[in-house]
Design an enzyme around this catalytic site. Structure first.
Site, PDB file in Angstrom:
ATOM      1  N   SER A   1       8.282  -1.752  -2.316  1.00 25.57           N
ATOM      2  CA  SER A   1       7.528  -0.917  -1.803  1.00 25.57           C
ATOM      3  C   SER A   1       8.464   0.379  -2.230  1.00 25.57           C
ATOM      4  CB  SER A   1       6.957  -0.578  -0.641  1.00 25.57           C
ATOM      5  OG  SER A   1       5.800   0.234  -0.751  1.00 25.57           O
TER       6      SER A   1
ATOM      7  N   ASP B   1      -3.403  -7.139  -6.050  1.00 21.44           N
ATOM      8  CA  ASP B   1      -2.577  -7.590  -5.959  1.00 21.44           C
ATOM      9  C   ASP B   1      -2.513  -9.254  -5.383  1.00 21.44           C
ATOM     10  OD1 ASP B   1       0.362  -6.403  -5.044  1.00 21.44           O
ATOM     11  OD2 ASP B   1       0.259  -9.246  -5.036  1.00 21.44           O
TER      12      ASP B   1
ATOM     13  N   ILE C   1      -4.671  -9.107 -11.776  1.00 17.53           N
ATOM     14  CA  ILE C   1      -4.905  -8.439 -12.949  1.00 17.53           C
ATOM     15  C   ILE C   1      -5.867  -8.523 -14.352  1.00 17.53           C
ATOM     16  CG2 ILE C   1      -4.816  -6.227 -14.194  1.00 17.53           C
ATOM     17  CD1 ILE C   1      -2.205  -6.079 -11.531  1.00 17.53           C
ATOM     18  N   GLU C   2      -4.670  -9.921 -15.142  1.00 19.64           N
ATOM     19  CA  GLU C   2      -5.319  -9.998 -16.211  1.00 19.64           C
ATOM     20  C   GLU C   2      -6.608 -10.275 -15.903  1.00 19.64           C
ATOM     21  OE1 GLU C   2      -1.803 -10.313 -14.564  1.00 19.64           O
ATOM     22  OE2 GLU C   2      -1.614 -12.641 -15.678  1.00 19.64           O
TER      23      GLU C   2
ATOM     24  N   SER D   1       2.393  -0.040  -9.781  1.00 23.13           N
ATOM     25  CA  SER D   1       4.022   0.094  -9.879  1.00 23.13           C
ATOM     26  C   SER D   1       4.090  -1.705 -10.263  1.00 23.13           C
ATOM     27  CB  SER D   1       4.672  -0.526  -8.277  1.00 23.13           C
ATOM     28  OG  SER D   1       3.879   0.711  -7.729  1.00 23.13           O
TER      29      SER D   1
ATOM     30  N   GLY E   1       0.851  -1.299   0.140  1.00 16.71           N
ATOM     31  CA  GLY E   1       0.343  -0.007  -0.090  1.00 16.71           C
ATOM     32  C   GLY E   1       0.882   1.261   0.122  1.00 16.71           C
ATOM     33  N   GLY E   2       2.450   0.795  -0.274  1.00 12.79           N
ATOM     34  CA  GLY E   2       2.674   2.623  -0.319  1.00 12.79           C
ATOM     35  C   GLY E   2       1.925   3.609  -1.487  1.00 12.79           C
TER      36      GLY E   2
ATOM     37  N   CYS F   1       9.040  -5.126 -11.416  1.00 11.02           N
ATOM     38  CA  CYS F   1       9.837  -5.105 -11.837  1.00 11.02           C
ATOM     39  C   CYS F   1      10.885  -5.641 -12.056  1.00 11.02           C
ATOM     40  CB  CYS F   1      10.628  -3.709 -10.904  1.00 11.02           C
ATOM     41  SG  CYS F   1      10.747  -4.687  -9.775  1.00 11.02           S
TER      42      CYS F   1
END
Ligand code: SAH
Length: 378
Positions: free
Chosen positions: A363, A34, A57-58, A76, A14-15, A79
């Protein structure tokens, strides 16, 4: 003003949600998404009233997104496909799939969000994923701006150079890009405090004398760079971010002898008076190299007296010298402090220390992102 309806994708701990709260913008997170069970436990613990969707999400349809009728999208994306250490699989990496799906959805939404904020690692700026993002935003009528920023640019003594993109729907009345509104302090890419590998700003050529290793694999140039950072009063001191020392269970956080003997030359050591620390990553506390700084607790011992000629010492003497420094890891609470999390943030009791470091490492810096959100919405 009516509260902005915000969707928080890849919500982690939750950043982004904390950054929204810190920005003072009137906003409500209408869905956070998430798939990491640990991160979700932490999120739910701190934001029990926010709908948190534990799904990919997909797997969420256009129709469901439309029903959320949201004004802002914060995210975000994972990465690893872009990090310098990773394989740089970029858009061919399976972990980019969900991000490409979001880009597919954006033009198809009944009502596009007025604001978008994206955070990612250094490396994203040269990826095809970023190219696709930019094309999609242009096609959808967004104005946008990109930044490479580190928390040092908001006075926090921690390096965490990250890519940020802010976008605003250009049909907003009277909106005209951001440049004029963005103060220099945010535009600069945080040249001070960039002391992890590859993050350093360009330096003048050093003579061979200056490049000679003095002790602890460090050259005169390294030592001078660090001392310049430590004198930069635009940055706060590490001590402002520490827990009361009486409350830290030293035994739990001291660097074990085995690690000291093996990796002492790779440790990034800071003192409470320093104004620098390196980026805390998810491996902090388990791996030593490049995962975050450690703290010297016994300040009467000089670094030089420990490290000069250390290689000539017997194992026993070596360890004795190193133990004099009383080196410890920053606690998860201290890492959270350096990442700008407010005191109200906490971990549920069942989350272990390595898990805490892991989710924090994924985060973002809350204070820095708060500033960006203010600029985006202002
Ligand atoms: N900004 C967050 C962390 C983002 S890290 C914070 O403040 O903590 C990226 C997150 O994306 C991870 O927590 C990971 O579990 C999640 N994630 C990765 N792929 C996903 C997908 N396909 N669907 C949903 N979540 C995903």
């Amino acid at each position: 003003m009516e509260a902005l309806r915000v969707v928080e994708l890849y919500s982690g701990i939750g950043g982004m949600h904390y950054a929204l709260k810190g920005s003072g913008i009137s906003a409500q997170v209408v869905a956070a998404v998430d798939i990491n069970p640990t991160a979700n436990l932490v999120y739910q613990h701190n934001f029990p009233d926010t709908p948190l969707w534990n799904k990919t999400i997909e797997g969420i349809t256009l129709d469901v997104f439309d029903k959320l009728s949201f004004d802002m999208l914060v995210m975000s994306p994972p990465c690893q496909p872009f990090t310098r250490i990773g394989l740089q699989g970029d858009i061919t990496d399976a972990r980019t799939k969900s991000f490409l799906y979001i880009l597919h959805l954006l033009p198809r939404l009944c009502r596009r969000p007025r604001f978008i904020l994206l955070e990612n690692v250094k490396g994203f700026e040269t990826s095809s994923a970023r190219e696709r993002l930019v094309e999609t935003l242009k096609d959808c009528g967004y104005l946008f701006q990109e930044f490479m920023l580190s928390p040092t640019s908001v006075g926090i003594p921690n390096s965490r150079l990250r890519y940020f993109l802010m976008a605003k729907l250009s049909t907003e009345t009277g909106s005209s890009g951001f440049s004029a509104q963005v103060p220099d302090v945010v535009l600069q890419s945080g040249s001070s405090g960039q002391d992890t590998a590859g993050e350093s700003s360009s330096q003048p050529e050093a003579s061979s004398q200056e490049r000679r290793v003095l002790y602890k694999l460090e050259t005169l140039v390294d030592i001078q760079r660090k001392s310049t950072q430590n004198r930069d009063e635009s940055l706060r001191q590490i001590q402002d971010f520490l827990e009361p020392q009486t409350e830290v269970d030293l035994q739990q956080y001291l660097i074990p002898p085995r690690t000291l003997l093996r990796y002492c030359l790779l440790l990034d050591i800071v003192q409470p008076s320093c104004r620098r620390s390196v980026c805390f990553t998810k491996g902090y506390g388990r791996y030593v190299e490049g995962t975050g700084s450690v703290l010297q607790c016994h300040l009467e011992t000089e670094m030089q007296s420990v490290f000069a000629g250390l290689e000539l010492c017997s194992e026993e003497e070596k360890l004795q010298r190193l133990l004099n420094l009383q080196l410890r890891y920053f606690t998860p609470r201290e890492v959270a402090n350096l990442m700008g999390f407010p005191q109200s943030f906490s971990f549920p009791g069942q989350i272990s220390t390595p898990q805490r470091y892991r989710v924090l490492g994924n985060s973002l810096n809350v204070v820095l992102v708060s500033r960006l959100l203010q600029l985006l919405v202002s």
